[in-house]
Design a protein around this motif. Structure first.
Motif, PDB file in Angstrom:
ATOM      1  N   GLY A 230     -10.834  -1.511   2.248  1.00  0.00           N
ATOM      2  CA  GLY A 230     -11.848  -0.579   1.611  1.00  0.00           C
ATOM      3  C   GLY A 230     -10.826   0.248   1.039  1.00  0.00           C
ATOM      4  N   PHE A 231     -10.650   0.699  -0.497  1.00  0.00           N
ATOM      5  CA  PHE A 231      -9.807   1.441  -0.820  1.00  0.00           C
ATOM      6  C   PHE A 231     -10.689   2.706  -2.191  1.00  0.00           C
TER       7      PHE A 231
ATOM      8  N   SER B  28      -2.209  12.620  -7.058  1.00  0.00           N
ATOM      9  CA  SER B  28      -3.680  11.730  -6.405  1.00  0.00           C
ATOM     10  C   SER B  28      -3.295  10.752  -5.277  1.00  0.00           C
ATOM     11  N   GLU B  29      -3.783  10.620  -4.460  1.00  0.00           N
ATOM     12  CA  GLU B  29      -3.563  10.193  -3.347  1.00  0.00           C
ATOM     13  C   GLU B  29      -3.908   9.280  -2.725  1.00  0.00           C
ATOM     14  N   VAL B  30      -3.875   6.956  -2.092  1.00  0.00           N
ATOM     15  CA  VAL B  30      -4.904   6.446  -2.616  1.00  0.00           C
ATOM     16  C   VAL B  30      -5.585   6.066  -0.735  1.00  0.00           C
ATOM     17  N   VAL B  31      -6.738   6.672  -0.731  1.00  0.00           N
ATOM     18  CA  VAL B  31      -7.119   6.130   0.812  1.00  0.00           C
ATOM     19  C   VAL B  31      -7.189   4.765   0.984  1.00  0.00           C
ATOM     20  N   GLN B  32      -6.994   4.306   2.387  1.00  0.00           N
ATOM     21  CA  GLN B  32      -7.063   2.875   2.586  1.00  0.00           C
ATOM     22  C   GLN B  32      -7.633   2.093   3.782  1.00  0.00           C
TER      23      GLN B  32
ATOM     24  N   GLY C 221       0.618  -1.305  -0.369  1.00  0.00           N
ATOM     25  CA  GLY C 221      -0.091  -0.098  -0.040  1.00  0.00           C
ATOM     26  C   GLY C 221       0.400   1.609   0.249  1.00  0.00           C
ATOM     27  N   HIS C 222       2.980   1.173  -0.072  1.00  0.00           N
ATOM     28  CA  HIS C 222       3.076   2.563  -0.056  1.00  0.00           C
ATOM     29  C   HIS C 222       3.390   2.857  -1.300  1.00  0.00           C
TER      30      HIS C 222
ATOM     31  N   ASN D 120      -3.114   5.846   4.387  1.00  0.00           N
ATOM     32  CA  ASN D 120      -1.923   5.508   3.558  1.00  0.00           C
ATOM     33  C   ASN D 120      -1.447   4.668   2.618  1.00  0.00           C
ATOM     34  N   SER D 121      -1.313   3.821   3.536  1.00  0.00           N
ATOM     35  CA  SER D 121      -0.779   2.253   3.241  1.00  0.00           C
ATOM     36  C   SER D 121      -0.746   1.132   4.288  1.00  0.00           C
ATOM     37  N   SER D 122      -0.193   0.228   4.697  1.00  0.00           N
ATOM     38  CA  SER D 122      -0.458  -1.017   5.700  1.00  0.00           C
ATOM     39  C   SER D 122       0.261  -0.471   6.414  1.00  0.00           C
TER      40      SER D 122
END
Length: 814
Positions: free
Chosen positions: A749-750, A728-732, A691-692, A799-801
């Motif tokens: 979810g993401f 862009s950013e990915v919310v996890q 997720g990084h 934004n990562s695990s």
């Protein structure tokens, strides 16, 4: 799906029996009037019933199987081996099948002027004259986008090109998991998390099938190694099987309405997958409600009645175990009835009617070559992960000198990269399922030159430097490297169907591996070596070579104090790779590190677009990157029961002893005892977590909220772009389930969000306990059902695990 171990007499028998069958099934130039199944107002299943009532048992037998290689009846320029010959008098079209999953692969059309019945047995399956198509970025790359829009765009290219080439079935997506980081086909799959894999695959399937092409999720199930793949027996706890390895398939069935699945070579819990009634019927159809059909992997079927009764509907690529003789014998013995044949055909015909295949004329039309390339480039741009950046990237548009450094024995700096590509050989010549013969390729240096010109720089020099394996000639280029404005090192882990990235002394690929290719140094001359073929030499299986890549990187980074300010390491990996815990690689003095995966034909453009900031990277790692010596493979390497298996009753017996702890879950659970998080939440076993991914701008995530209403959970967080450019950013969202044996957290979810500089948005992700991925549940083996444990659930958003990047809250279920 490359053919593996075979018996020539059986192949010859297949030719003979099919020739006899086709005597009564020849093409007719006259159309029969008033054929009820041609009524498009009838429901697809009723049309299938009507068609079956009109068919003789001989016709049904012919339709259950693929044809031996031959000229495709409707396309005299195509010599093909991936089709079921049609029956013109009944209005049944020839069903044409193409390989996948990174583009339209070997596709039932090699040049009939170059290949014919007198050619080698496998020429029709592997010849490089296969009809050309767009070589897209790898499936792992698409997963890295964390963006269903990219999955849909991928599916759009597939559907458009399949229709242009008059193809009906796309044997993909591949949705096995990266349990094993050196699995040779990881690049064909969507990473180490089942929810991510299922989400990306479902979006792709829905787009492909919306354009009238059948998608085929594969390889069902637990096909997580290539070593000894034709003779492997896997033991997997059923809870683990459902919560991990079956979950992406369940999602594609329930959410994607996938039309077909492919059963795999391996045994699972005692039964070969193409005759595994528990998984093909009880789970797939009775529990999930699957209404499509099951096709075999090529030459995977090993029985007649058992496989059909278990739930197999279509045998590929040749009759063999479903030849008329074998089917008739099974019927005479009472093992099968004609109704069994009808059921298998009805399942496939229903999907063909549903997709409009009976109404399609089999005519090839011009392909949008330029459009396919542009879409491939877009997908690639959105899939590149920026893992580390100490200020080197993006490079300045005004550079005057660029050096691209790679190994002379490796493809990464020299050619566009796809699965199985070898130095000096064209893309598509590898021989595996993923091979796509492209219309063109863009090499790294060509791509850099083109992108610099697009940015207005026509004067920069771009020099390719190739270093030998022992790095003996590196010093010859030291001055050029020191004086360059931009230094780009290219490395990776090429892989292909048929072999894993490991070396074995045992010719069968059993017992402890003598070398594991989870690093940038290991390579072999033949990445697509089929390990299931009978071996006659005495060399190790997949003999290891050492490229000296890591030492080369260390030496380059030590050439000057400021080397880190102008150097980028571009990796083109099959999956995650272990990295040395060295200051010259990781940390503040290391190079910028970019993961480009296998970019496909647009390789050079995709990489240069990111390096020079034409696009801002926003992808995330769909796999974990361990520190060398501290990874999952380091932990299990002395116990071959995990991989590649030990001999038990003539088979390679593999046990999934890690249970639910694969990928990031294994590191979170600290199974080895070496991975306890630091006070800041960082895991010492990981170079980069699942997720990084970084950006050329900066994001702040604040004000996390967790709410529940009507039995559903909402997790939200404010994302602010505090940098100076759009990104862009990915919310996890992750959840920890309160149940013994569960890993600390699972992805549930993401959402990807694009923000202009200075913009802010609250991103809300809903978690529905009733969703197909069972986000809050565990599988109960005794009741054969999903249950929601009572207790305290921990929800995470970030934004990562990595725990260091996550806010958390608890929620109780009573």
């Amino acid at each position: 799906m490359l053919p593996s171990k075979f018996i020539k007499t059986s192949i010859a028998a297949g030719f003979a029996t099919l020739a006899l069958t086709l005597i009564g099934c020849s093409q007719s130039s006259e159309e029969s009037p008033n054929l009820a199944w041609q009524d498009t107002d009838l429901a697809p299943n009723l049309r299938a019933d009507a068609l079956l009532q009109a068919m003789t048992i001989e016709q049904k037998q012919q339709q259950l199987v693929g044809n031996v290689p031959e000229i495709v009846p409707e396309l005299p320029n195509c010599f093909g081996a991936r089709h079921v010959r049609g029956i013109a008098e009944l209005g049944i079209p020839t069903l044409r099948i193409t390989n996948g999953p990174v583009g339209i692969g070997q596709n039932d059309c090699v040049d009939a002027k170059q290949v014919n019945e007198s050619s080698s047995l496998w020429a029709a399956y592997t010849h490089p004259s296969s009809a050309k198509a767009t070589a897209l970025p790898s499936a792992m790359a698409v997963a890295a986008s964390f963006d269903t829009n990219m999955a849909e765009l991928f599916g759009e290219v597939i559907a458009d090109e399949a229709n242009a080439l008059a193809l009906h079935v796309f044997e993909a997506p591949g949705i096995n998991l990266a349990r094993n980081p050196v699995l040779g086909r990881n690049f064909e799959y969507n990473g180490e998390d089942p929810f991510l894999a299922g989400t990306i695959a479902t979006a792709q399937i829905k787009k492909i099938q919306s354009e009238g092409v059948i998608a085929m999720a594969k390889h069902y199930a637990a096909n997580e190694q290539e070593t000894n793949r034709m003779n492997i027996a896997q033991t997997i706890d059923r809870q683990v099987l459902h919560e991990l390895y079956l979950l992406p398939f369940e999602m594609t069935v329930k959410d994607g309405d996938v039309a077909s699945l492919m059963c795999s070579y391996n045994d699972v819990n005692g039964d070969q997958m193409c005759e595994n009634a528990e998984l093909l019927t009880e789970v797939l159809r009775d529990q999930w409600g699957f209404e499509g059909y099951v096709q075999s992997d090529f030459f995977a079927v090993k029985s007649t009645a058992k496989s059909m009764k278990a739930g197999l509907d279509h045998l590929m690529p040749q009759p063999l175990y479903w030849s008329p003789e074998k089917l008739n014998e099974a019927i005479q013995k009472g093992e099968l009835a004609e109704s069994d044949l009808d059921l298998a055909l009805k399942r496939r015909y229903t999907q063909m009617f549903k997709m409009g295949i009976f109404e399609k004329e089999i005519v090839q039309t011009p392909m949008d070559i330029e459009g396919g390339g542009e879409k491939a480039r877009t997908i690639g741009q959105n899939s590149v992960v920026l893992l580390q950046n100490n200020g080197a990237l993006p490079f300045s548009d005004a550079v005057s000198s660029v050096v691209v450094i790679g190994k002379a024995t490796q493809v990464y700096a020299q050619q566009a990269v796809a699965g199985g590509v070898m130095v000096g050989k064209p893309m598509g010549a590898g021989g595996g399922s993923s091979d796509v013969v492209p219309h063109y390729t863009i090499s790294p240096t060509e791509g850099i030159q083109n992108v610099l010109k697009e940015l207005g720089n026509t004067e920069a020099s771009v020099e390719l430097i190739l270093i030998d394996d022992n790095n003996g000639n590196l010093a010859d280029y030291a001055d050029s490297i020191r004086s360059a404005d931009a230094v780009i090192i290219m490395a990776g882990t090429i892989a292909e169907e048929g072999a894993d990235r490991a070396t074995f002394e045992d010719q069968r690929g059993l017992g402890r591996a003598s070398a594991i290719g989870d690093n940038l140094d290991w390579y072999t001359d033949h990445p697509n070596q089929i390990t299931s073929l009978v071996r006659t030499d005495e060399k190790p299986l997949n003999p290891e070579k050492n490229s000296g890549t890591v030492d080369m990187i260390e030496q380059i980074m030590g050439m000057s104090e400021d080397m880190f300010t102008k150097t980028a390491l571009v990796m083109k990996n099959n999956a995650g790779v272990s990295l040395p815990n060295s200051k010259n690689v990781l940390g503040s003095k290391g190079p910028a590190i970019v993961e480009a995966w296998f970019p496909g034909q647009e390789d050079g453009h995709i990489v240069a677009d990111v390096l020079w900031g034409k696009v801002n990277p926003g992808a995330k790692a769909p796999v974990s990157y361990p520190i060398a010596g501290l990874g999952f493979l380091d932990h299990i390497k002395e116990d071959p029961r995990y991989f590649p298996g030990v001999e038990v009753n003539g088979k390679g017996a593999v046990e999934y002893l890690e249970g639910l702890n694969i990928g990031y879950r294994w590191y979170d659970a600290n199974v080895s005892g070496n991975c306890s998080p630091t006070e800041s939440g960082h895991n010492p076993c990981l170079a980069f977590p699942f997720g990084h991914g970084l950006s050329y701008t900066h994001f702040e995530l604040t004000d996390a909220e967790f709410n529940s209403a009507d039995g559903k959970i909402e997790a939200s967080i404010v994302v602010t772009n505090t940098g100076e450019r759009t990104g862009s950013e990915v919310v996890q969202v992750y959840v920890g389930v309160p149940n013994d044996g569960q890993p600390p957290k699972r992805l549930v979810g993401f959402q990807k969000v694009e923000l202009d500089a200075g913009a802010q948005q609250r991103v809300t992700i809903g978690i529905d306990p009733a969703a197909s991925n069972h986000p809050l549940s565990v599988y109960d083996v005794e009741s054969k059902n999903w249950v929601t444990p009572k207790g305290e659930y921990t929800f995470y958003i970030g934004n990562s695990s990595s725990d260091a990047q996550l806010a958390k809250a608890t929620y109780s279920v009573k």
